[in-house]
Write an enzyme that holds these catalytic residues in place. Sequence first.
Site, PDB file in Angstrom:
ATOM      1  N   GLU A   1      -5.761  -4.067  -1.133  1.00  0.00           N
ATOM      2  CA  GLU A   1      -6.016  -5.159  -0.574  1.00  0.00           C
ATOM      3  C   GLU A   1      -7.154  -6.009  -1.098  1.00  0.00           C
ATOM      4  O   GLU A   1      -7.329  -7.159  -0.782  1.00  0.00           O
ATOM      5  CB  GLU A   1      -6.673  -4.615   0.975  1.00  0.00           C
ATOM      6  CG  GLU A   1      -5.619  -4.009   1.907  1.00  0.00           C
ATOM      7  CD  GLU A   1      -5.267  -2.630   1.698  1.00  0.00           C
ATOM      8  OE1 GLU A   1      -5.536  -2.197   0.615  1.00  0.00           O
ATOM      9  OE2 GLU A   1      -4.785  -2.081   2.848  1.00  0.00           O
TER      10      GLU A   1
ATOM     11  N   TRP B   1     -22.054  14.814   8.340  1.00  0.00           N
ATOM     12  CA  TRP B   1     -21.037  14.397   7.223  1.00  0.00           C
ATOM     13  C   TRP B   1     -21.257  15.124   6.202  1.00  0.00           C
ATOM     14  O   TRP B   1     -22.236  14.908   5.553  1.00  0.00           O
ATOM     15  CB  TRP B   1     -20.730  12.861   7.083  1.00  0.00           C
ATOM     16  CG  TRP B   1     -20.299  12.211   8.261  1.00  0.00           C
ATOM     17  CD1 TRP B   1     -19.866  12.673   9.626  1.00  0.00           C
ATOM     18  CD2 TRP B   1     -20.008  10.884   8.509  1.00  0.00           C
ATOM     19  NE1 TRP B   1     -19.268  11.533  10.493  1.00  0.00           N
ATOM     20  CE2 TRP B   1     -19.522  10.392   9.528  1.00  0.00           C
ATOM     21  CE3 TRP B   1     -20.450   9.742   7.403  1.00  0.00           C
ATOM     22  CZ2 TRP B   1     -19.304   9.389  10.256  1.00  0.00           C
ATOM     23  CZ3 TRP B   1     -20.068   8.555   7.942  1.00  0.00           C
ATOM     24  CH2 TRP B   1     -19.379   8.151   9.542  1.00  0.00           C
TER      25      TRP B   1
ATOM     26  N   LYS C   1     -16.398  16.312   9.152  1.00  0.00           N
ATOM     27  CA  LYS C   1     -17.633  16.238  10.163  1.00  0.00           C
ATOM     28  C   LYS C   1     -17.981  17.501  10.579  1.00  0.00           C
ATOM     29  O   LYS C   1     -17.256  18.308  11.387  1.00  0.00           O
ATOM     30  CB  LYS C   1     -17.040  15.475  11.450  1.00  0.00           C
ATOM     31  CG  LYS C   1     -16.767  13.947  10.971  1.00  0.00           C
ATOM     32  CD  LYS C   1     -15.715  13.348  11.755  1.00  0.00           C
ATOM     33  CE  LYS C   1     -15.384  12.011  11.302  1.00  0.00           C
ATOM     34  NZ  LYS C   1     -14.033  12.132  10.681  1.00  0.00           N
TER      35      LYS C   1
ATOM     36  N   THR D   1       1.145  -1.035  -0.012  1.00  0.00           N
ATOM     37  CA  THR D   1       0.002  -0.056   0.111  1.00  0.00           C
ATOM     38  C   THR D   1       0.974   1.058  -0.216  1.00  0.00           C
ATOM     39  O   THR D   1       2.071   1.140   0.302  1.00  0.00           O
ATOM     40  CB  THR D   1      -0.985  -0.026   1.278  1.00  0.00           C
ATOM     41  OG1 THR D   1       0.200   0.151   2.481  1.00  0.00           O
ATOM     42  CG2 THR D   1      -1.598  -1.109   1.292  1.00  0.00           C
TER      43      THR D   1
HETATM   44  P1  ADP Z   1      -3.847   4.460  -1.665  1.00  0.00           P
HETATM   45  O1  ADP Z   1      -4.821   5.365  -2.497  1.00  0.00           O
HETATM   46  O2  ADP Z   1      -3.672   4.437  -0.270  1.00  0.00           O
HETATM   47  O3  ADP Z   1      -2.274   4.357  -2.218  1.00  0.00           O
HETATM   48  P2  ADP Z   1      -5.005   2.167  -3.191  1.00  0.00           P
HETATM   49  O4  ADP Z   1      -4.334   2.437  -4.265  1.00  0.00           O
HETATM   50  O5  ADP Z   1      -5.085   0.666  -2.511  1.00  0.00           O
HETATM   51  O6  ADP Z   1      -4.398   3.001  -2.108  1.00  0.00           O
HETATM   52  O7  ADP Z   1      -6.585   3.147  -3.069  1.00  0.00           O
HETATM   53  C1  ADP Z   1      -7.479   2.508  -2.629  1.00  0.00           C
HETATM   54  C2  ADP Z   1      -8.636   3.536  -2.293  1.00  0.00           C
HETATM   55  O8  ADP Z   1      -8.789   4.378  -3.315  1.00  0.00           O
HETATM   56  C3  ADP Z   1      -9.764   3.130  -1.687  1.00  0.00           C
HETATM   57  O9  ADP Z   1      -9.707   2.682  -0.312  1.00  0.00           O
HETATM   58  C4  ADP Z   1     -10.770   4.342  -2.074  1.00  0.00           C
HETATM   59  O10 ADP Z   1     -10.644   5.280  -1.008  1.00  0.00           O
HETATM   60  C5  ADP Z   1     -10.125   5.025  -3.329  1.00  0.00           C
HETATM   61  N1  ADP Z   1     -10.769   4.607  -4.444  1.00  0.00           N
HETATM   62  C6  ADP Z   1     -10.649   3.380  -5.451  1.00  0.00           C
HETATM   63  N2  ADP Z   1     -11.534   3.431  -6.345  1.00  0.00           N
HETATM   64  C7  ADP Z   1     -12.361   4.353  -5.991  1.00  0.00           C
HETATM   65  C8  ADP Z   1     -13.480   5.061  -6.836  1.00  0.00           C
HETATM   66  N3  ADP Z   1     -13.866   4.579  -7.966  1.00  0.00           N
HETATM   67  N4  ADP Z   1     -13.973   6.141  -6.351  1.00  0.00           N
HETATM   68  C9  ADP Z   1     -13.659   6.862  -5.143  1.00  0.00           C
HETATM   69  N5  ADP Z   1     -12.589   6.009  -4.444  1.00  0.00           N
HETATM   70  C10 ADP Z   1     -12.072   5.101  -4.830  1.00  0.00           C
END
Ligand code: ADP
Length: 540
Positions: free
Chosen positions: A333, A445, A440, A188
């Site tokens: 994940e 929200w 918040k 991550t």
């Molecule tokens: P990071 O962004 O922490 O590097 P990831 O690449 O695993 O990690 O991103 C996952 C996160 O991206 C999700 O938990 C969510 O918050 C966001 N995400 C993924 N797809 C979408 C989407 N279509 N719309 C909004 N948020 C999204």
Amino acid sequence: MHQAGLMMDRPLLISAVIEHAAAQYGDVEVVSRETHGPLFRYTYRDCARRSRQLANALADLGLKPGDIVGSIAWNNHRHLEAYYGVSGSGMVIHTCNPRLHAQQLIYIINHAGQKAMLFDATFAPLIKGIAAHCPTVKTWICLSDAAHLPAIDGVADVRAYEDLIGPCSAQFNWPEFDENTGAALCYTSGTTGNPKGVLYSHRAIVLQAMAGCMPNVLSVSCRDTILPVVPMFHINAWCIPYGAPIAGAKLVLPGPRLDGESLYTLMEDEKVTLSAGVPSIWQGLIAYVEQKGLRFSTMRRTGVGGSAMPQALIAKFADTYQVEVRHGWGMTETTAVATMGTLTPRDLALPKEQQHAIVARQGKSLCGVEIKVVDAGGATLPRNGTSQGELMVRGPWILREYFKGERSPLQDGWFPTGDIATIDATGTMQIRDRTKDVIKSGGEWISSIDLESAVVAHPAVAMAAVIGVKHPQWDERPLMFIVCKPDQAVEKYELLAFLAERVAKWWLPDDIRFVDSLPVGGTGKVQKEELRRKYGGVFG
Ligand code: ADP
């Protein structure tokens, strides 16, 4: 007593995917942009052959099943061979994100205990900076031929990939092992704390890749030509490098050139029908296409995810360019996408604008994955489209525990995503925010995502980000940052009036700041942490 099923117990292995493509779609092309510029083309049959040569080369280097072999590379044919040659041998491919900070890269390489590294020439300066701090990496392999091998000061033995695999036999008996064996590792991006490793099994990848090809998901068949812009260095490029060979689809890999003009030209030249990427890539592409007054002759669908796709962009793709957006959600994940939307016959009978609003949600869970939203006490909330809570997910391609992690993050067998979502009566999920980004205000929200999506519909706005800023009366209030399109300007009051027509009055940002750019992190998303650090003061 249950009856035991009487079917063969054959493992789902990644090596079988490329051998399937070689045997059934052997002549189907893979087109790949070389890091130094020209296009390279071959077939799945060639790709399988060279993956076997790589497997022999890795064994000759003394690497063993279970060893971790890293990659820092663009989407290209050698990286594709590594996906198969490394995992197919029973080793683990650790895809490293070159956009991570050097210290984070060093951390993840050491944490993984990586033995070798495959890298594109582009990243030679990066390798130079980290090599001395990665003592477990014994072999550095540049994904090039000898003619394009960069000299890297301080790294004695850099091998050219072509020299390494060239002399090796194309015969290799892929080993058979348990389908739950680790195949690929991705960390991550670690916006808080150290990055955490997600170790995907062969089974998880093969199942996700098959599910991803389904008509309601990306819909990939042997009649498609697919261009994944989503990087192979993060979340397995949504498993498209596995799904395309499963479906026998022609695969087009864009290498380092991800600007609007390069993507458009490649899509037209190779007759791409389907693509996949994050919203910011599509913003760049559409800006180019609009500016030049162009059309897509073959592109008909695009998968989008990683962050929310604004409704205005969905409308432009659909109405102006006849390209259907498939909006999905996933995270490191979840191996690749876990939810994706497709308009049902009932949706298609609705007015266009309502259809686009449905596409702006993140869709239904893929068969195999289950989703629910829960309140702070863990109770499941109703599927009514308004009850917001943390999104929980479970399924055969969802993480159980982190690599070398101390304890499983699961709660009652479900993975808590850290995203806030609603699910409606049709099962369609909508991400409202990340738990740490939601604002918040007065006990209610405000969704930063909804505010951002609303404001980017304004013709002068290129990018937007909203954060919560402490407020003495309301707890938090929204502060909005705007990057304007080149040569465009807009006043604060105009944007507020524009927003007032689209969101509740109490959602309107308390202030709007115009900036030249926004801080972007390793996976191409705005780093709100940084904005909060800088501007998190108190509104009076
Ligand atoms: P990071 O962004 O922490 O590097 P990831 O690449 O695993 O990690 O991103 C996952 C996160 O991206 C999700 O938990 C969510 O918050 C966001 N995400 C993924 N797809 C979408 C989407 N279509 N719309 C909004 N948020 C999204």
